[in-house]
Design an enzyme around this catalytic site. Structure first.
Site, PDB file in Angstrom:
ATOM      1  N   TYR A 142       0.816  -1.216   0.000  1.00  0.00           N
ATOM      2  CA  TYR A 142       0.000   0.000   0.000  1.00  0.00           C
ATOM      3  C   TYR A 142       0.848   1.264   0.000  1.00  0.00           C
ATOM      4  O   TYR A 142       0.374   2.348  -0.340  1.00  0.00           O
ATOM      5  CB  TYR A 142      -0.936   0.019   1.212  1.00  0.00           C
ATOM      6  CG  TYR A 142      -2.041  -1.009   1.159  1.00  0.00           C
ATOM      7  CD1 TYR A 142      -2.258  -1.799   0.045  1.00  0.00           C
ATOM      8  CD2 TYR A 142      -2.884  -1.197   2.250  1.00  0.00           C
ATOM      9  CE1 TYR A 142      -3.267  -2.739   0.003  1.00  0.00           C
ATOM     10  CE2 TYR A 142      -3.908  -2.134   2.225  1.00  0.00           C
ATOM     11  CZ  TYR A 142      -4.087  -2.908   1.099  1.00  0.00           C
ATOM     12  OH  TYR A 142      -5.089  -3.844   1.066  1.00  0.00           O
ATOM     13  N   LYS A 189       3.387 -15.324   2.595  1.00  0.00           N
ATOM     14  CA  LYS A 189       3.441 -16.102   1.347  1.00  0.00           C
ATOM     15  C   LYS A 189       4.906 -16.372   1.033  1.00  0.00           C
ATOM     16  O   LYS A 189       5.417 -16.074  -0.046  1.00  0.00           O
ATOM     17  CB  LYS A 189       2.750 -15.326   0.223  1.00  0.00           C
ATOM     18  CG  LYS A 189       2.445 -16.176  -1.023  1.00  0.00           C
ATOM     19  CD  LYS A 189       1.523 -17.341  -0.752  1.00  0.00           C
ATOM     20  CE  LYS A 189       1.212 -18.073  -2.051  1.00  0.00           C
ATOM     21  NZ  LYS A 189       0.464 -19.332  -1.808  1.00  0.00           N
ATOM     22  N   ASP A 221      -3.160 -18.133   1.641  1.00  0.00           N
ATOM     23  CA  ASP A 221      -4.288 -18.861   1.077  1.00  0.00           C
ATOM     24  C   ASP A 221      -4.803 -19.921   2.039  1.00  0.00           C
ATOM     25  O   ASP A 221      -6.017 -20.086   2.224  1.00  0.00           O
ATOM     26  CB  ASP A 221      -3.925 -19.474  -0.282  1.00  0.00           C
ATOM     27  CG  ASP A 221      -2.545 -20.113  -0.305  1.00  0.00           C
ATOM     28  OD1 ASP A 221      -1.822 -20.054   0.700  1.00  0.00           O
ATOM     29  OD2 ASP A 221      -2.190 -20.676  -1.371  1.00  0.00           O
ATOM     30  N   ASP A 245      -5.500  -6.673   5.832  1.00  0.00           N
ATOM     31  CA  ASP A 245      -6.709  -6.001   5.346  1.00  0.00           C
ATOM     32  C   ASP A 245      -7.755  -7.036   4.931  1.00  0.00           C
ATOM     33  O   ASP A 245      -8.943  -6.926   5.260  1.00  0.00           O
ATOM     34  CB  ASP A 245      -6.322  -5.111   4.160  1.00  0.00           C
ATOM     35  CG  ASP A 245      -7.408  -4.108   3.788  1.00  0.00           C
ATOM     36  OD1 ASP A 245      -8.438  -4.056   4.476  1.00  0.00           O
ATOM     37  OD2 ASP A 245      -7.216  -3.381   2.804  1.00  0.00           O
ATOM     38  N   ASP A 249     -11.333  -8.590   7.426  1.00  0.00           N
ATOM     39  CA  ASP A 249     -12.718  -8.516   6.960  1.00  0.00           C
ATOM     40  C   ASP A 249     -13.363  -9.892   6.931  1.00  0.00           C
ATOM     41  O   ASP A 249     -14.556 -10.045   7.235  1.00  0.00           O
ATOM     42  CB  ASP A 249     -12.782  -7.876   5.571  1.00  0.00           C
ATOM     43  CG  ASP A 249     -12.733  -6.354   5.624  1.00  0.00           C
ATOM     44  OD1 ASP A 249     -12.595  -5.818   6.737  1.00  0.00           O
ATOM     45  OD2 ASP A 249     -12.825  -5.711   4.567  1.00  0.00           O
TER      46      ASP A 249
END
Length: 361
Positions: A142, A189, A221, A245, A249
């Site tokens: 970001y 990852k 994942d 992020d 959620d």
């Protein structure tokens, strides 16, 4: 105790829910002999309309001088076509950077009273879900280099992390785990991304300082799958900006409603933290007195705990919320199959929580 709180009511339902949190904070101040001074800050879409800037320097300065920041929500479709550098969300990035708030703490708690709102089977969630996601907030993709080719056919965003950025967020995670169930899972990852390999290298160097904490690793994942398959296995999850992020959620939906979930963005304690609900500005219901204020009220409880070290007062708010839910009262987003007579407006829910605090022993 006297403390100054910067209020960013923001856009959409932001003012609706922040006003109820202030109502509850005033009840706490009266009950426990504190004095909270509020300084309103204009940021987000409203600031764009007034100043053509989502967070003017003088407004940021108010936040820097405060003891803490309570934020509603910013943004909405009205500003979708604003120049990218001036979008309402830029206020959040500037606020986090200006206050050096690099760690986002997002508790995902499934309240037993709201179990029916959880989309997972009872056999999966068992007696409840209580996860803390610790998300790195000021680095990663970001904030990395981004751009486009001259012909406009190639775009890129860059994931970049330093040892220091990772070290400090991992320590926040370990400290949180020590106060909880002493389990920490790093989500990355590392089988693909070089930056994730550095996360693992730094964790290996830090974990020996917290021998009581059980450490595990999951690829992003698999972690997303495990959150649905067996959320109760998790205590504290530490991860990068983008992965956090997404996972926070997902965890919020498992808990039943984003209208119930608070968050804190903190740094090294040299400045104020930022406390906000995880939901958006929901402009379609703004001003209709139907938004759920509980996430913002619970964010205020986190503020008392992390910025002011007022554990008893923070617990009083949390206990009051639980008591109101025990009584069967709900806002529309968490109503489920409850009697319509028990569905409260935004202001009535805030008043119920306030009243519970006032009568506590």
């Amino acid at each position: 105790m006297e403390k100054t709180i910067a209020l960013i009511k923001g856009d959409g339902i932001g003012p609706d829910v922040v006003n109820e949190a202030v109502k509850v904070l005033d009840a706490v101040a009266e009950k426990y002999n504190h004095h909270f001074i509020y300084k309103e800050v204009i940021a987000g879409g409203r600031a764009i309309d007034l100043f053509d800037n989502p967070l003017p320097d003088d407004q940021l300065e108010i936040c820097k001088k405060a003891d803490s920041v309570l934020l509603g929500a910013v943004g909405g479709p009205k500003w979708d076509n604003v120049e990218y550098s001036k979008r309402p969300e830029k206020a959040l990035l500037a606020l986090r950077g200006g206050l050096k708030a690099y760690a986002n703490l997002r508790p995902s708690v499934m309240y037993r009273q709201l179990k029916e709102a959880c989309p997972l089977k009872d056999s999966i969630v068992k007696d409840g879900v209580d996860i803390l996601i610790v998300r790195e907030l000021t680095g990663g993709i970001y904030f990395g280099d981004r751009g486009e080719s001259e012909d406009g056919k190639t775009y890129w965003d860059t994931e970049k992390y330093s040892w220091e950025e990772i070290d400090r967020i991992l320590r926040v995670g370990f400290e949180a785990a020590m106060k909880r169930r002493k389990k920490l899972c790093l989500v990355d990852k590392a089988n693909i991304m070089w930056s994730s390999r550095l996360w693992r290298k730094v964790l290996e160097s830090v974990k020996g300082q917290y021998p009581e904490v059980d450490v595990s690793y999951l690829y992003i994942d698999n972690a997303a799958m495990q959150l649905v398959k067996n959320p109760c296995q998790f205590d504290v999850i530490v991860t990068s900006n983008m992965f956090g992020d997404i996972l926070s959620d997902e965890a919020a939906q498992i808990a039943g409603s984003i209208g119930m979930l608070a968050s804190a963005s903190i740094g090294n304690k040299s400045g104020p933290g930022i406390y906000e609900p995880i939901h958006g500005s929901a402009p379609d219901i703004a001003g209709k007195n139907i938004a759920n204020p509980l996430a913002t009220i619970l964010s205020a409880a986190m503020m008392l705990r992390y910025d002011f070290n007022l554990e008893k007062e923070a617990a009083a708010i949390e206990n009051a919320v639980n008591s109101v839910l025990d009584d069967g009262y709900r806002c529309a987003d968490i109503a489920g199959s409850c009697d319509k007579k028990m569905i409260l407006s935004t202001t009535d829910m805030g008043s119920r929580v306030k009243e519970k605090i006032e009568v506590m022993n």
